[in-house]
Design a protein around this motif. Structure first.
Motif, PDB file in Angstrom:
ATOM      1  N   LYS A 173     -10.808  -6.784   1.259  1.00  0.00           N
ATOM      2  CA  LYS A 173     -10.940  -6.996  -0.190  1.00  0.00           C
ATOM      3  C   LYS A 173     -11.572  -8.350  -0.546  1.00  0.00           C
ATOM      4  CE  LYS A 173      -8.600  -3.209  -1.142  1.00  0.00           C
ATOM      5  NZ  LYS A 173      -9.290  -2.045  -1.677  1.00  0.00           N
ATOM      6  N   LYS A 221      -0.906   2.151  -0.432  1.00  0.00           N
ATOM      7  CA  LYS A 221      -2.104   1.497  -0.984  1.00  0.00           C
ATOM      8  C   LYS A 221      -3.367   1.945  -0.228  1.00  0.00           C
ATOM      9  CE  LYS A 221      -0.821  -3.181  -2.643  1.00  0.00           C
ATOM     10  NZ  LYS A 221      -1.696  -3.496  -3.761  1.00  0.00           N
ATOM     11  N   ASP A 225      -6.443   4.007  -1.748  1.00  0.00           N
ATOM     12  CA  ASP A 225      -7.827   3.492  -1.694  1.00  0.00           C
ATOM     13  C   ASP A 225      -8.774   4.507  -1.073  1.00  0.00           C
ATOM     14  OD1 ASP A 225      -6.962   1.146  -2.798  1.00  0.00           O
ATOM     15  OD2 ASP A 225      -7.222  -0.089  -1.011  1.00  0.00           O
TER      16      ASP A 225
END
Length: 265
Positions: A173, A221, A225
């Motif tokens: 990220k 998560k 994603d």
């Protein structure tokens, strides 16, 4: 594989300028032998409430055992615990710096001890919280380097794969500017993917089913994603079955409620 303990975090000290711990005058400290002390310390820190007691116990014995490797890495770990427990920024910084110093000393004494590398990596992560971007990247580099060494030395330790997963997830990220600065410092751009992060979180779960709330949160998560919503919901639901013990557990549960809400839209 031995016992698989659910994950509870830990932390740091730099000895000489320790924050004073108020104790009753003339308190008699019971001196324990090393094996008994280590067993007691490990047992105490299995609960959130026992961590500061575990830290005090190590402080009481630091003059006697300060050069024993099994004591050294646990003392560094206990500084990590105190970092986690503290809510005061200066105290956190103090615990992180001392813990990092202690764990570095432990590595120098026992370079083939995986626990020394594990807690050095963790404490570098804690210290980095108080640094600017360039130092954060430096500490990130140290974190990754020592985590990889620890995984080679302790391949059955689920906590290491959870940490590696978090590292991969964070790197996946990073902004362009952060990657650019890392490339300037180390000559190459750090790269990782959500898939790589997922692989590590799954490895932690494989080694220790029901390992931790935070591990389930990151699994959810990653799957969210990757738009694998059924898998994301599966791990959110599994997390609801786990006890919420630590501050990190509570934060993970909150985050999973948000994930579940967004997936059900």
């Amino acid at each position: 594989m031995g016992k698989c303990f659910r994950y509870i975090t830990a932390n740091t000290d730099t000895e000489e300028q320790s924050f004073p711990v108020p104790k009753a005058f003339n308190t008699h400290v019971e001196e324990l032998n090393l094996d008994v002390l280590l067993q007691k310390v490990d047992h105490l820190r299995m609960s959130e409430s026992g961590k500061s007691e575990s830290f005090d116990l190590l402080c009481d014995h630091k003059e006697k055992f300060r050069d024993e490797i099994e004591f050294m890495w646990r003392f560094a770990r206990a500084y990590g615990d105190m970092y986690e427990l503290s809510t005061n920024t200066q105290e956190k910084k103090h615990y992180a710096n001392i813990g990092r110093t202690l764990s570095e000393r432990a590595i120098n004494r026992a370079p083939m001890n995986g626990h020394c590398h594990l807690w050095y990596a963790v404490l570098c992560g804690y210290v980095s919280e108080f640094e600017g971007l360039q130092n954060k990247i430096n500490y990130g580099h140290l974190f990754k380097e020592h985590l990889d060494i620890a995984i080679k030395l302790l391949p059955e330790e689920p906590f290491l794969y959870y940490l590696k997963g978090r590292y991969c997830y964070t790197v996946s990220k990073l902004s362009w500017i952060e990657k650019k600065m890392a490339a300037t410092l180390f000559g190459k751009i750090p790269s990782s993917t959500v898939q790589e992060a997922l692989h590590n979180f799954l490895k932690a779960e494989e080694l220790c089913p029901g390992y931790s709330n935070p591990n389930y949160m990151y699994l959810a998560k990653c799957y969210a994603d990757l738009e694998e919503n059924q898998n994301a919901l599966k791990f959110c639901n599994l997390a609801l079955l786990l006890p919420t013990v630590t501050k990190e557990d509570k934060e993970a549960q909150k985050e999973m409620q948000k994930i579940m809400t967004s997936l059900k839209r």
